[in-house]
Design a protein around this motif. Structure first.
Motif, short mmCIF file in Angstrom:
data_model
loop_
_atom_site.label_atom_id
_atom_site.label_comp_id
_atom_site.label_asym_id
_atom_site.label_seq_id
_atom_site.Cartn_x
_atom_site.Cartn_y
_atom_site.Cartn_z
N ARG A 2 0.83 -1.21 0.00
CA ARG A 2 0.00 0.00 0.00
C ARG A 2 0.86 1.26 0.00
NH1 ARG A 2 -5.12 -1.24 0.06
NH2 ARG A 2 -6.02 -2.82 1.39
N ARG A 3 2.00 1.19 0.69
CA ARG A 3 2.89 2.35 0.73
C ARG A 3 3.41 2.68 -0.66
NH1 ARG A 3 8.78 2.79 3.10
NH2 ARG A 3 9.03 5.03 2.95
N ASN A 4 3.82 1.66 -1.43
CA ASN A 4 4.27 1.87 -2.81
C ASN A 4 3.17 2.48 -3.66
OD1 ASN A 4 6.92 1.06 -2.59
ND2 ASN A 4 6.52 -1.04 -3.23
N GLU A 5 1.96 1.98 -3.50
CA GLU A 5 0.84 2.51 -4.28
C GLU A 5 0.54 3.96 -3.91
OE1 GLU A 5 -2.48 -0.14 -4.03
OE2 GLU A 5 -1.37 -1.76 -5.00
N ALA A 6 0.63 4.28 -2.64
CA ALA A 6 0.39 5.66 -2.20
C ALA A 6 1.48 6.59 -2.73
CB ALA A 6 0.34 5.73 -0.67
N PHE A 8 3.30 6.07 -5.43
CA PHE A 8 3.09 6.16 -6.88
C PHE A 8 1.96 7.14 -7.19
CE2 PHE A 8 0.98 4.82 -10.81
CZ PHE A 8 2.04 4.93 -11.71
N ALA A 9 0.86 7.03 -6.46
CA ALA A 9 -0.28 7.95 -6.68
C ALA A 9 0.12 9.40 -6.43
CB ALA A 9 -1.44 7.55 -5.78
N ALA A 10 0.92 9.63 -5.41
CA ALA A 10 1.38 10.99 -5.12
C ALA A 10 2.27 11.51 -6.26
CB ALA A 10 2.14 11.03 -3.79
N PHE A 11 3.15 10.66 -6.77
CA PHE A 11 4.01 11.05 -7.89
C PHE A 11 3.16 11.41 -9.10
CE2 PHE A 11 6.14 9.94 -11.85
CZ PHE A 11 7.26 10.74 -11.78
N VAL A 12 2.19 10.56 -9.43
CA VAL A 12 1.33 10.81 -10.59
C VAL A 12 0.57 12.12 -10.42
CG1 VAL A 12 -0.69 9.98 -11.87
CG2 VAL A 12 1.14 8.39 -11.24
N ALA A 13 0.01 12.34 -9.24
CA ALA A 13 -0.75 13.57 -9.01
C ALA A 13 0.13 14.81 -9.16
CB ALA A 13 -1.37 13.55 -7.60
N ALA A 14 1.37 14.71 -8.72
CA ALA A 14 2.27 15.86 -8.76
C ALA A 14 2.89 16.08 -10.14
CB ALA A 14 3.38 15.70 -7.72
N ARG A 15 3.24 15.03 -10.86
CA ARG A 15 4.06 15.16 -12.06
C ARG A 15 3.32 14.92 -13.38
NH1 ARG A 15 7.23 18.53 -11.46
NH2 ARG A 15 8.51 17.77 -13.15
N ARG A 16 2.10 14.42 -13.35
CA ARG A 16 1.40 14.11 -14.60
C ARG A 16 1.24 15.34 -15.52
NH1 ARG A 16 -2.49 9.77 -15.66
NH2 ARG A 16 -3.21 10.13 -17.77
N PRO A 17 0.82 16.49 -15.01
CA PRO A 17 0.70 17.65 -15.91
C PRO A 17 2.02 18.02 -16.59
CG PRO A 17 -0.44 18.07 -13.84
CD PRO A 17 0.35 16.81 -13.65
N HIS A 18 3.10 17.97 -15.83
CA HIS A 18 4.42 18.28 -16.40
C HIS A 18 4.79 17.25 -17.47
CE1 HIS A 18 8.62 19.38 -16.76
NE2 HIS A 18 8.94 18.12 -16.51
N LEU A 19 4.60 15.98 -17.16
CA LEU A 19 4.92 14.93 -18.14
C LEU A 19 4.07 15.08 -19.40
CD1 LEU A 19 5.25 11.88 -15.72
CD2 LEU A 19 7.12 13.09 -16.90
#
Length: 168
Positions: A2-6, A8-19
Motif C-alpha cells: 500500500r505504501r508503494n501505491e500511495a 506512486f499515486a502521489a508522484f502521478v498527481a504531482a508530475r502528470r501535468p508536467h509529463l
C-alpha cells in the motif's frame, strides 16, 4: 504494498501535468501526448519499487515518453487520429499567448529528432550527456540536432541569433 501505491499515486498527481506538457512538446498532439504519458505511467507502475528506490522516477518516465514517441513515429500506420483537439488550461508564463503559440508551431516544423533534442536540452535543461542517454544516440548527434534545431527555430521565429547570444 500500500505504501508503494500511495507513493506512486502521489508522484502521478504531482508530475502528470508536467509529463503531459513534455510529451506534447515532443509530439505536438494533446491526444497522443496523453497516450504517451499513460504508457509511461503504466511502465513506471510496474517498475515502481526498483525505480523509486533509485530515485529515478522522473527520468524513467521521461525516457519512456521519448522512446514511445520514437516508436510511434516509426509506425505511422498504427497511429490513431483524434477528431477534436483538446486543450490544457492556460499556464502563467512570461511570454504572451501569441508568442507561445508561435513557438509551439515552430517546434512542430522541426524534424522529430531536432524537436526531441531541443526540448530535452533547452526546455527540460538536460545536459548533452543526459539527452544522448535518453535518446539512445551519441553526444555528437545531440549537439548536431540541437544546433540545427535551434537554427531552424530562429529562422521560423525570425529571431536574430546574434541578438539572442548577447542577451544571455
Amino acid at each position: 504494498m500500500r505504501r508503494n501505491e500511495a507513493e506512486f499515486a502521489a508522484f502521478v498527481a504531482a508530475r502528470r501535468p508536467h509529463l503531459r506538457r513534455v510529451a506534447y512538446a515532443l509530439c505536438g498532439d494533446w491526444h497522443q501526448a496523453e497516450d504517451l504519458v499513460q504508457t509511461a505511467l503504466a511502465k513506471l507502475y510496474v517498475a515502481w519499487p526498483r525505480i523509486h528506490k533509485a530515485g529515478a522516477e522522473e527520468a524513467y518516465a521521461r525516457q519512456v515518453i521519448v522512446r514511445a514517441n520514437i516508436d510511434e513515429s516509426r509506425r505511422p500506420w498504427r497511429r490513431e487520429r483524434a477528431c477534436a483537439e483538446q486543450h490544457d488550461r492556460p499556464v502563467a508564463a512570461d511570454i504572451s499567448v501569441e508568442d507561445r503559440s508561435e513557438l509551439v508551431a515552430a517546434l512542430q516544423q522541426l524534424t522529430p529528432m531536432q524537436r526531441r533534442a531541443v526540448v530535452l536540452r533547452h526546455w527540460l535543461d538536460l545536459s548533452v550527456e543526459q539527452t544522448a542517454a535518453e535518446l539512445g544516440v551519441s553526444t555528437g548527434t545531440v549537439k548536431a540536432h540541437t544546433s540545427r534545431g535551434l537554427a531552424n527555430l530562429h529562422s521560423a521565429l525570425n529571431v536574430d541569433a546574434s541578438a539572442l547570444r548577447r542577451t544571455r
